[in-house]
Design a protein around this motif. Structure first.
Motif, PDB file in Angstrom:
ATOM      1  N   LEU A   1     -10.243  -5.727   9.150  1.00 12.53           N
ATOM      2  CA  LEU A   1      -8.838  -5.866   9.525  1.00 12.53           C
ATOM      3  C   LEU A   1      -8.031  -6.496   8.396  1.00 12.53           C
ATOM      4  N   ALA A   2      -8.654  -7.427   7.661  1.00 12.52           N
ATOM      5  CA  ALA A   2      -7.965  -8.024   6.507  1.00 12.52           C
ATOM      6  C   ALA A   2      -7.691  -6.972   5.435  1.00 12.52           C
ATOM      7  N   THR A   3      -8.684  -6.119   5.177  1.00 13.14           N
ATOM      8  CA  THR A   3      -8.504  -5.036   4.202  1.00 13.14           C
ATOM      9  C   THR A   3      -7.408  -4.084   4.652  1.00 13.14           C
ATOM     10  N   ILE A   4      -7.413  -3.753   5.942  1.00 15.40           N
ATOM     11  CA  ILE A   4      -6.415  -2.833   6.487  1.00 15.40           C
ATOM     12  C   ILE A   4      -5.018  -3.428   6.351  1.00 15.40           C
ATOM     13  N   TYR A   5      -4.885  -4.709   6.629  1.00 14.90           N
ATOM     14  CA  TYR A   5      -3.562  -5.341   6.544  1.00 14.90           C
ATOM     15  C   TYR A   5      -2.993  -5.228   5.124  1.00 14.90           C
TER      16      TYR A   5
END
Length: 340
Positions: free
Chosen positions: A40-44
């Protein structure tokens, strides 16, 4: 039972628009799985291109029907549309009741539309806990416009204004929405006011009332670069949707190209930061309460200590060896892959 696919491996598949990967990532975000947080951090960091439209209003104002009609109109412009429909939670399963998806059944077979119902699960403010994670995932998946439809809100459930680039407030004739707007602050959060069901004979009265209230509040408006329009629409006849899409397009230019838009994006980032920190604190507290609360409650029952000192002790326990405990929680669960 098939192999559990790590969330990090789903990111590129979601970026290619693969619906199963998008669905699994949203499910893991909704479940609050620590294993998914790195993904999710990468996606953000990779998201941020989509126009996020928040659509809210009191129950009965026709939000879901309006979302379906608006989405159909946006699709004629070639836009891919993601919909996050926040539904009330079932008191038995905790899941979304899915009323919104029933009203949007005509869109289900359109490959350019993705609809996700999301249960509030006790969250206040009209949004679900993982709503903004879902927005990021859909953004990564190539959806140009993402509509967040809140659960029907009352007087103070206006978090959507802190989570969207453009906030659309929906009213309907005969519901007393003009009074609600005065009392609630619903008037202030709207970038666009929509009066639905304008095929009804009493719709003009609601349009006039809202325009008058906006005129009264114009002197204290915090939106000098934008005058809030009032648009009447009818999902039954299709009237008004050209004007609504034009208003949304104009506000997108404000949201992404002006100083007030930059301030709004900063406010959205702060809201996201604080809500994420709040969720992490709640998780830590819940883990500590499982083991520590029974003994502390017994001490409180015996009146060996007061509730304030014991509450501080429970809070302190929430941070004891927190990092090691959270590392244990990053191990992937042993669930069937077709569920996650």
């Amino acid at each position: 039972m098939s192999r559990y696919v790590p969330s990090s491996e789903l990111v590129e598949r979601a970026a290619r628009g693969e619906v199963p990967a998008i669905g699994r990532l949203i499910s893991r975000a909704e479940a609050g799985m620590p294993e998914a947080r790195g993904a999710l951090a990468t996606i953000y960091r990779r998201a941020g291109r989509a126009h996020v439209i928040g659509l809210t209003g009191v129950p009965g104002s026709g939000k879901s029907t309006l979302v379906a009609a608006l989405t159909a109109r946006l699709r004629t412009q070639g836009l891919k549309v993601g919909i996050v429909a926040v539904d009330p939670s079932s008191p038995y399963s905790g899941g979304a009741i899915l009323g919104d998806r029933i009203r949007m059944s005509d869109l289900v077979n359109d490959p350019g539309v993705y609809i996700r119902s999301m249960a509030t699960r006790g969250a206040m403010g009209g949004l679900a806990r993982a709503t903004l994670d879902a927005v990021d995932i859909l953004d990564l998946g190539g959806f140009d416009t993402i509509i967040i439809e809140t659960v029907g809100v009352g007087q103070d459930e206006v978090e959507i204004a802190k989570a969207s680039h453009t906030t659309v407030v929906v009213s309907a004739p005969g519901l007393g929405d003009e009074i609600q707007a005065i009392k609630a602050g619903m008037l202030e959060i709207a970038d666009i006011h929509v009066v639905s069901k304008c095929d009804r004979s009493d719709a003009n009265r609601t349009l006039v009332d809202i325009k008058q209230m906006l005129t009264l509040g114009a002197a204290t408006s915090a939106k000098p670069e934008w005058q809030t329009p009032v648009v009447g629409v009818s999902s039954y006849t299709g009237d008004g949707f050209d004007a609504l899409t034009r208003a949304i397009d104009r506000h997108r230019d404000v949201a992404f190209g002006t100083a007030s838009g930059s301030r709004r994006q900063l406010a959205i980032a702060r809201f996201r930061l604080e809500k994420t920190a709040e969720n992490l604190l709640v998780e830590r507290f819940a883990r500590a309460a499982v083991t520590r609360a029974p003994a502390l409650a017994e001490r409180l029952r015996r009146r060996d200590a007061d509730p304030y000192s014991l509450a501080n002790e429970l809070l302190a326990a929430s941070f004891e060896r927190g990092s090691a405990h959270e590392r244990d929680h990053h191990r992937p669960p042993h669930f069937a892959e077709d569920h996650w």
